[in-house]
Write a protein that holds these residues in place. Sequence first.
Motif, PDB file in Angstrom:
ATOM      1  N   GLU A  61      53.150 -25.263  -8.129  1.00 37.07           N
ATOM      2  CA  GLU A  61      52.995 -24.339  -7.166  1.00 37.07           C
ATOM      3  C   GLU A  61      54.834 -24.126  -6.434  1.00 37.07           C
ATOM      4  OE1 GLU A  61      50.629 -24.679  -3.775  1.00 37.07           O
ATOM      5  OE2 GLU A  61      48.702 -25.136  -5.265  1.00 37.07           O
ATOM      6  N   THR A  62      55.516 -25.281  -6.572  1.00 40.92           N
ATOM      7  CA  THR A  62      56.824 -25.242  -6.333  1.00 40.92           C
ATOM      8  C   THR A  62      57.719 -25.845  -7.274  1.00 40.92           C
ATOM      9  OG1 THR A  62      56.699 -27.238  -5.066  1.00 40.92           O
ATOM     10  CG2 THR A  62      56.300 -25.399  -3.744  1.00 40.92           C
ATOM     11  N   TRP A  63      58.949 -25.410  -7.027  1.00 39.95           N
ATOM     12  CA  TRP A  63      60.011 -25.843  -8.122  1.00 39.95           C
ATOM     13  C   TRP A  63      61.177 -25.957  -7.411  1.00 39.95           C
ATOM     14  CZ3 TRP A  63      59.015 -27.150 -13.259  1.00 39.95           C
ATOM     15  CH2 TRP A  63      60.121 -27.225 -13.950  1.00 39.95           C
ATOM     16  N   ASP A  64      62.054 -27.067  -7.851  1.00 37.51           N
ATOM     17  CA  ASP A  64      63.142 -27.403  -7.039  1.00 37.51           C
ATOM     18  C   ASP A  64      64.297 -26.429  -7.664  1.00 37.51           C
ATOM     19  OD1 ASP A  64      62.366 -29.373  -5.527  1.00 37.51           O
ATOM     20  OD2 ASP A  64      62.868 -30.924  -6.881  1.00 37.51           O
ATOM     21  N   CYS A  65      65.019 -25.652  -6.750  1.00 41.30           N
ATOM     22  CA  CYS A  65      66.043 -24.681  -7.198  1.00 41.30           C
ATOM     23  C   CYS A  65      67.333 -25.518  -7.680  1.00 41.30           C
ATOM     24  CB  CYS A  65      66.386 -23.983  -5.791  1.00 41.30           C
ATOM     25  SG  CYS A  65      67.786 -22.776  -6.131  1.00 41.30           S
ATOM     26  N   PRO A  66      67.789 -25.185  -8.964  1.00 41.82           N
ATOM     27  CA  PRO A  66      68.981 -25.996  -9.468  1.00 41.82           C
ATOM     28  C   PRO A  66      70.278 -25.620  -8.893  1.00 41.82           C
ATOM     29  CG  PRO A  66      68.107 -23.986 -10.982  1.00 41.82           C
ATOM     30  CD  PRO A  66      67.253 -24.370  -9.833  1.00 41.82           C
ATOM     31  N   ARG A  67      70.254 -24.476  -8.127  1.00 39.72           N
ATOM     32  CA  ARG A  67      71.586 -24.036  -7.480  1.00 39.72           C
ATOM     33  C   ARG A  67      71.668 -24.870  -6.265  1.00 39.72           C
ATOM     34  NH1 ARG A  67      72.419 -17.949  -7.709  1.00 39.72           N
ATOM     35  NH2 ARG A  67      74.245 -18.701  -6.710  1.00 39.72           N
ATOM     36  N   CYS A  68      70.728 -24.763  -5.208  1.00 41.53           N
ATOM     37  CA  CYS A  68      71.055 -25.358  -3.881  1.00 41.53           C
ATOM     38  C   CYS A  68      69.868 -26.554  -3.495  1.00 41.53           C
ATOM     39  CB  CYS A  68      70.558 -24.329  -2.898  1.00 41.53           C
ATOM     40  SG  CYS A  68      69.053 -23.594  -2.861  1.00 41.53           S
ATOM     41  N   PHE A 112      60.612 -18.199  -9.775  1.00 37.69           N
ATOM     42  CA  PHE A 112      60.263 -18.989  -8.595  1.00 37.69           C
ATOM     43  C   PHE A 112      61.704 -18.806  -7.757  1.00 37.69           C
ATOM     44  CE2 PHE A 112      58.182 -21.695 -11.319  1.00 37.69           C
ATOM     45  CZ  PHE A 112      57.044 -22.019 -10.518  1.00 37.69           C
ATOM     46  N   TRP A 113      61.504 -18.354  -6.389  1.00 38.99           N
ATOM     47  CA  TRP A 113      62.596 -18.122  -5.345  1.00 38.99           C
ATOM     48  C   TRP A 113      62.434 -19.017  -4.389  1.00 38.99           C
ATOM     49  CZ3 TRP A 113      59.401 -14.357  -7.642  1.00 38.99           C
ATOM     50  CH2 TRP A 113      60.139 -13.481  -8.370  1.00 38.99           C
ATOM     51  N   CYS A 114      63.848 -19.341  -3.913  1.00 43.31           N
ATOM     52  CA  CYS A 114      63.872 -20.241  -2.718  1.00 43.31           C
ATOM     53  C   CYS A 114      64.372 -19.559  -1.598  1.00 43.31           C
ATOM     54  CB  CYS A 114      65.034 -21.326  -3.019  1.00 43.31           C
ATOM     55  SG  CYS A 114      66.822 -20.653  -3.109  1.00 43.31           S
ATOM     56  N   ALA A 115      64.582 -20.369  -0.445  1.00 42.13           N
ATOM     57  CA  ALA A 115      64.611 -19.748   0.842  1.00 42.13           C
ATOM     58  C   ALA A 115      66.183 -18.828   0.864  1.00 42.13           C
ATOM     59  CB  ALA A 115      64.910 -20.845   1.956  1.00 42.13           C
ATOM     60  N   ASN A 116      67.221 -19.424  -0.183  1.00 36.63           N
ATOM     61  CA  ASN A 116      68.299 -18.893  -0.384  1.00 36.63           C
ATOM     62  C   ASN A 116      68.216 -17.600  -1.225  1.00 36.63           C
ATOM     63  OD1 ASN A 116      69.513 -20.575   1.426  1.00 36.63           O
ATOM     64  ND2 ASN A 116      70.151 -21.990   0.066  1.00 36.63           N
ATOM     65  N   LYS A 117      66.913 -17.076  -1.659  1.00 36.49           N
ATOM     66  CA  LYS A 117      66.836 -16.050  -2.583  1.00 36.49           C
ATOM     67  C   LYS A 117      67.398 -16.103  -3.909  1.00 36.49           C
ATOM     68  CE  LYS A 117      64.914 -13.397   0.724  1.00 36.49           C
ATOM     69  NZ  LYS A 117      63.619 -13.668   0.542  1.00 36.49           N
ATOM     70  N   HIS A 118      67.543 -17.626  -4.414  1.00 38.41           N
ATOM     71  CA  HIS A 118      67.853 -17.954  -5.678  1.00 38.41           C
ATOM     72  C   HIS A 118      66.757 -17.740  -6.746  1.00 38.41           C
ATOM     73  CE1 HIS A 118      71.127 -20.568  -3.937  1.00 38.41           C
ATOM     74  NE2 HIS A 118      71.706 -19.285  -4.050  1.00 38.41           N
ATOM     75  N   ALA A 170      58.457 -14.183  -3.687  1.00 39.50           N
ATOM     76  CA  ALA A 170      59.838 -13.953  -3.480  1.00 39.50           C
ATOM     77  C   ALA A 170      59.932 -13.705  -1.985  1.00 39.50           C
ATOM     78  CB  ALA A 170      60.276 -12.614  -4.316  1.00 39.50           C
ATOM     79  N   ASP A 171      59.011 -12.941  -1.308  1.00 36.73           N
ATOM     80  CA  ASP A 171      58.872 -12.585   0.243  1.00 36.73           C
ATOM     81  C   ASP A 171      58.816 -13.773   1.210  1.00 36.73           C
ATOM     82  OD1 ASP A 171      59.634  -9.987  -0.642  1.00 36.73           O
ATOM     83  OD2 ASP A 171      57.423  -9.430  -0.744  1.00 36.73           O
ATOM     84  N   ASN A 172      57.889 -14.936   0.460  1.00 37.14           N
ATOM     85  CA  ASN A 172      57.523 -15.963   1.589  1.00 37.14           C
ATOM     86  C   ASN A 172      58.143 -17.190   0.597  1.00 37.14           C
ATOM     87  OD1 ASN A 172      56.652 -14.505   3.577  1.00 37.14           O
ATOM     88  ND2 ASN A 172      54.839 -14.004   2.238  1.00 37.14           N
ATOM     89  N   PRO A 173      59.217 -17.652   0.594  1.00 41.99           N
ATOM     90  CA  PRO A 173      59.573 -18.830  -0.171  1.00 41.99           C
ATOM     91  C   PRO A 173      59.097 -20.041   0.678  1.00 41.99           C
ATOM     92  CG  PRO A 173      61.570 -18.061   0.490  1.00 41.99           C
ATOM     93  CD  PRO A 173      60.462 -17.092   1.230  1.00 41.99           C
ATOM     94  N   PRO A 174      58.963 -21.203   0.123  1.00 43.69           N
ATOM     95  CA  PRO A 174      58.653 -22.431   0.963  1.00 43.69           C
ATOM     96  C   PRO A 174      59.808 -22.916   2.103  1.00 43.69           C
ATOM     97  CG  PRO A 174      58.826 -23.043  -1.438  1.00 43.69           C
ATOM     98  CD  PRO A 174      59.029 -21.478  -1.275  1.00 43.69           C
ATOM     99  N   ASP A 175      59.450 -23.227   3.015  1.00 40.89           N
ATOM    100  CA  ASP A 175      60.227 -23.802   3.937  1.00 40.89           C
ATOM    101  C   ASP A 175      61.128 -25.164   3.460  1.00 40.89           C
ATOM    102  OD1 ASP A 175      59.647 -21.728   5.784  1.00 40.89           O
ATOM    103  OD2 ASP A 175      58.193 -23.080   6.813  1.00 40.89           O
ATOM    104  N   ALA A 176      62.380 -25.319   3.827  1.00 45.00           N
ATOM    105  CA  ALA A 176      63.009 -26.576   3.515  1.00 45.00           C
ATOM    106  C   ALA A 176      62.441 -27.631   4.043  1.00 45.00           C
ATOM    107  CB  ALA A 176      64.455 -26.208   3.851  1.00 45.00           C
ATOM    108  N   PRO A 177      62.392 -28.809   3.328  1.00 40.49           N
ATOM    109  CA  PRO A 177      61.831 -29.988   4.058  1.00 40.49           C
ATOM    110  C   PRO A 177      62.592 -30.417   5.218  1.00 40.49           C
ATOM    111  CG  PRO A 177      62.809 -30.641   1.869  1.00 40.49           C
ATOM    112  CD  PRO A 177      63.129 -29.122   2.167  1.00 40.49           C
TER     113      PRO A 177
END
Length: 111
Positions: A53-60, A33-39, A68-75
């Motif tokens: 479909e989504t997973w919370d990034c443990p780093r941010c 899974f990739w977040c908007a910060n590319k983690h 990886a090219d289209n991560p979900p937008d931040a709420p």
Amino acid sequence: MASGNAIRGSRVGAGPMGEAERGEAAPRLRISFWCANKHETQPSFATDAQVPETWDCPRCGLPAGQDADNPPDAPRTEPYKTHLAYVRERRSDADGEAILAEALAKLRGEI
């Protein structure tokens, strides 16, 4: 010299835990899974489990998706509102004046 107590410093169940005692591990599947910060996060799931479909990034803490090219937008976060702000949304100035006049009349003993 040891005092002769063979179990000193150990606890119940402190022995080695092997596959024979626990049973075999379920087959696992690692999904990226990739977040908007590319983690990148790679949680593991049982092969027969439904992958979200989504997973919370443990780093941010942002939501992460499998693309990886289209991560979900931040709420979108709403700014903190005070109690007075919520009251002003529900009441007009005329309503506030009427409530104030009624409360002052009660305090003065006119009602």
